[in-house]
Structure formats: structure tokens, C-alpha cells
Enzyme design. Structure first.
Site, PDB file in Angstrom:
ATOM      1  N   LYS A   1      50.244  77.089 -29.895  1.00  0.00           N
ATOM      2  CA  LYS A   1      49.085  76.254 -29.576  1.00  0.00           C
ATOM      3  C   LYS A   1      48.975  76.013 -28.066  1.00  0.00           C
ATOM      4  O   LYS A   1      47.867  76.027 -27.500  1.00  0.00           O
ATOM      5  CB  LYS A   1      49.195  74.919 -30.303  1.00  0.00           C
TER       6      LYS A   1
ATOM      7  N   LYS B   1      46.737  67.434 -20.928  1.00  0.00           N
ATOM      8  CA  LYS B   1      48.095  67.212 -21.451  1.00  0.00           C
ATOM      9  C   LYS B   1      48.667  68.500 -22.023  1.00  0.00           C
ATOM     10  O   LYS B   1      49.823  68.865 -21.753  1.00  0.00           O
ATOM     11  CB  LYS B   1      48.053  66.110 -22.509  1.00  0.00           C
TER      12      LYS B   1
END
Length: 306
Positions: free
Chosen positions: A187, A256
Site C-alpha cells: 500500500k 503520512k
């Protein structure tokens, strides 16, 4: 020839937990934000008994799912589905879960998190007889609501069948990436590449506009040409050229994820110059547009717009 019956999704989910009811799974959904709530609602629509928990009281009160505290949620669940903003949140929740969980509980974490943190949690969970699978998803809030997510799984082989069965109502595709943390590695790499595509799409639009092309015409050509990507085919028309910027995924969350991808690349000495430049640009985008802005503002950064 004897036909061997294949186990159903519900029987796979029940296989690890003693005393599970026969009339559907009991699933605790922790994190009821833009992704967590539609996933929980789809699981409920699939016939499971779903209870929700969120640190935001407004989210707990919103909707038909019964709210519970963590102790009640864990005690009554055959499986937990996590959808949390970052690794510290996952770590805090899992500390409470593991203090209360009975052996056989399945925890499927759809959060995008630090792979090293994920691996440490999985090791602790295994000591308690709890199955922990990292299963970050791609597809956004719309994909969650429509059951069209891509899930990237990491975990022990014995736990992946159960996790895939739990995720069936939510996904169009599930890819088994490897052992614990592998889903999160995939991811992070995906989101780093997505950010690069958005930035370059912005530069492409700026080049075309400077040379006299209408951005919508150029976007249509790019979506049909060899330079296409999800950023070109989906993001440009849906959220950028429409001016809506309401994909449900914020600049802060993307920043992030890219910070984690950069840290991972540095840790394994595999961060290339384009990846490094992408990470720097995403940090610049967060500073310019703010953490609450839609992440598709990265296109505007590429176009040179404030």
C-alpha cells in the site's frame, strides 16, 4: 467421482473461534470514518451482526449500528475490522484488544500503517492466539460503499483465508502479498506511485494549457492514450476538473503514507531519485494546501497553482 464441498465464507470465519453463533458473524468495526463506516454498513448488509466503535462520539451516535465500549466489543466479536488513521492509533487499540481477546479472534486491519509496527503487533497477537492480518485497501470511500475495494493482505498463511472471507463483501479484488506487514508495504508503494502520477498529471496539464490546449480535451486524450493512469482516468474528471475536490481522502493522510514510504525506502536502501522528489513535493503540498485539503490538490501543485 465424489464432490468435495468448499467451505463457505461464514464457516471459514467461524473456524478459528469457539462458540460462534450459527446465524451470522459478530463483527466489531473499530473506526467509523470515511472508510470505516461504509465498510461496516456493507458487512451488516451481508448478514453479519456489526457493532461499531469510534473515538469520536458523534460518529458513534450516527447510524444504526449499536455502539459499544472496547471491552464489550471484543467480548462479543468473532472478528474485528480496523480502519484507523495511523500506526499509533492501531497500536493503542490493539493494546486494549489483546488485553481482552480470547484465542481464535480474527483482527483484520485495513489501516495504512508502518510495516514494522504491523509486524510487531502480529507477533504479539500470535502469542495470544489471535489472528492479525494487515489488509490496507485502495478504492476510496466510494469503493468502500460499493464493495469495489482492492485489498492487499499480509499475514500468516493460516489466517489469510479467514481474512479474505471477511473482506468478500467489500472487495473487487484481494491480493495476497506475503507475510505480516507485506500488505502495508504494497500500500505504501502504491500511494507513493499514486502521488507521483498526480504531480506529473498536473505538470502535463500545465504544459498542454501553456501550448493552447483545453485541459478537458487533453485529459480525454491522456485517458485513452499510453500515458494513462488512475490519476488521469478517474481523479482528473471526478475531483480536479470538476472542481469538487471531495474524494474523501485528505492531503494529510496521503502525506503520512508517503512519509512512511520514504522511511521504508531509506531503511532498505531502495529510495530512488524520483521517489525522493515525489516525497518532497507531497510534503510541500501538505504545507501549501493544508492537511485537511483533498489529496488531489497535488495536481494543482504540479500545475504551479497555490
Amino acid at each position: 467421482m465424489r464432490t468435495i464441498a468448499q467451505p463457505s465464507a461464514r464457516s471459514l470465519l467461524r473456524s478459528g473461534r469457539r462458540g460462534a453463533r450459527e446465524d451470522g458473524m459478530r463483527i466489531g468495526s473499530i473506526g467509523l470514518g470515511a472508510m470505516g463506516r461504509p465498510m461496516a454498513e456493507r458487512l451488516a448488509a451481508a448478514g453479519h451482526a456489526v457493532a461499531g466503535l469510534d473515538r469520536d462520539p458523534a460518529r458513534r451516535a450516527d447510524g444504526a449500528m449499536p455502539a459499544a465500549d472496547l471491552a464489550e466489543l471484543v467480548a462479543g466479536a468473532d472478528a474485528l475490522l480496523l480502519s484507523l488513521p495511523d500506526s499509533p492509533a492501531v497500536e493503542a487499540v490493539m493494546e486494549g484488544v489483546l488485553a481482552r481477546a480470547a484465542p481464535g479472534l480474527l483482527v483484520v486491519d485495513t489501516s495504512t500503517a508502518d510495516p514494522l509496527s504491523t509486524r510487531a503487533i502480529q507477533a504479539r497477537a500470535a502469542e495470544r492466539g489471535v489472528a492479525f492480518v494487515d489488509a490496507p485497501v485502495s478504492g476510496g470511500a466510494t469503493g468502500a460503499a460499493e464493495g469495489r475495494l482492492l485489498a492487499m493482505l499480509g499475514g500468516a498463511d493460516a489466517d489469510l483465508d479467514r481474512a479474505e472471507a471477511l473482506l468478500a463483501p467489500l472487495t473487487r479484488q484481494v491480493v495476497r502479498c506475503g507475510g505480516p506487514g507485506a500488505g502495508n508495504v504494497a500500500k505504501l508503494v502504491n500511494n507513493l506511485l499514486c502521488s507521483a502520477h498526480l504531480l506529473l498529471a498536473g505538470e502535463a496539464l500545465a504544459l498542454g494549457e501553456a501550448a493552447g490546449l483545453d485541459p478537458r480535451a487533453l485529459a480525454a486524450v491522456l485517458a485513452a492514450g499510453s500515458g494513462r493512469s488512475a490519476a488521469i482516468e478517474t481523479n482528473l474528471p471526478a475531483w480536479v476538473l470538476s472542481g469538487t475536490y471531495d474524494s474523501g481522502f485528505t492531503m494529510g493522510l496521503m502525506a503520512k503514507d508517503v512519509r512512511l514510504a520514504r522511511a521504508l525506502g531509506e531503511a532498505v536502501a531502495a529510495l530512488g531519485p524520483l521517489s525522493r522528489a515525489t516525497a518532497a513535493s507531497v510534503a510541500q503540498g501538505e504545507a501549501r494546501f493544508g492537511a485537511a485539503a483533498d489529496f488531489n490538490r497535488l495536481v494543482d501543485l504540479g500545475r504551479g497553482e497555490a
